[in-house]
Motif scaffolding. Structure first.
Motif, short mmCIF file in Angstrom:
data_model
loop_
_atom_site.label_atom_id
_atom_site.label_comp_id
_atom_site.label_asym_id
_atom_site.label_seq_id
_atom_site.Cartn_x
_atom_site.Cartn_y
_atom_site.Cartn_z
N PRO A 155 -2.07 8.55 -4.58
CA PRO A 155 -3.47 8.10 -4.60
C PRO A 155 -4.19 8.44 -5.90
O PRO A 155 -5.21 7.81 -6.22
N ALA A 206 0.80 -1.25 0.00
CA ALA A 206 0.00 0.00 0.00
C ALA A 206 0.82 1.28 0.00
O ALA A 206 0.29 2.35 0.25
N ALA A 222 -2.96 -3.46 -5.11
CA ALA A 222 -3.06 -2.22 -5.88
C ALA A 222 -3.61 -2.46 -7.28
O ALA A 222 -3.36 -3.50 -7.90
N PHE A 229 -3.08 5.12 -7.94
CA PHE A 229 -3.29 3.74 -7.46
C PHE A 229 -4.40 3.69 -6.43
O PHE A 229 -4.54 4.59 -5.61
N ARG A 230 -5.15 2.63 -6.46
CA ARG A 230 -6.13 2.37 -5.41
C ARG A 230 -5.96 0.91 -5.00
O ARG A 230 -5.35 0.11 -5.74
N LEU A 231 -6.51 0.58 -3.84
CA LEU A 231 -6.42 -0.80 -3.37
C LEU A 231 -7.75 -1.50 -3.62
O LEU A 231 -8.82 -0.91 -3.39
N ARG A 259 -5.45 3.47 -11.14
CA ARG A 259 -6.64 4.29 -11.37
C ARG A 259 -6.65 4.79 -12.81
O ARG A 259 -7.68 4.97 -13.41
N CYS A 315 2.20 2.52 -2.63
CA CYS A 315 1.85 3.21 -3.88
C CYS A 315 0.61 4.08 -3.70
O CYS A 315 0.60 5.25 -4.09
N SER A 316 -0.41 3.53 -3.10
CA SER A 316 -1.66 4.30 -2.95
C SER A 316 -1.50 5.42 -1.93
O SER A 316 -2.19 6.43 -2.00
#
Ligand code: F3S
Length: 69
Positions: free
Chosen positions: A25, A18, A36, A28-30, A39, A20-21
């Motif tokens: 943000p 997490a 990940a 990337f989202r989870l 987006r 990256c997010s």
């Protein structure tokens, strides 16, 4: 010349750290398992490009793939 990159997460490598997010943000989202997903894959905003490289540098699994176009 406009630089454009494509960002991808390798689902076989991502272990849900997490970072990256947290760092990018916008990019990337989870998912529901905490892994990940991108987006947006194509990106030409210089600030977002910087964030993409920072996220890649901070992924312990080297799961983020950036392709320059
Ligand atoms: Fe996965 Fe790396 Fe992000 S392990 S959740 S791509 S920091």
């Amino acid at each position: 010349m406009t630089i454009q990159i494509t960002v991808r997460v390798d689902p076989d490598k991502c272990q849900g750290h997490a970072r990256c997010s947290a760092l990018a943000p916008e990019l990337f989202r989870l998912d529901e398992f905490g892994n990940a997903q991108e987006r947006q894959s194509a990106c030409h905003d210089p600030d977002l490009i910087d964030k993409a490289y920072i996220a890649r540098a901070n992924c312990p699994e080297e799961a983020i793939i950036i392709t320059e176009r």
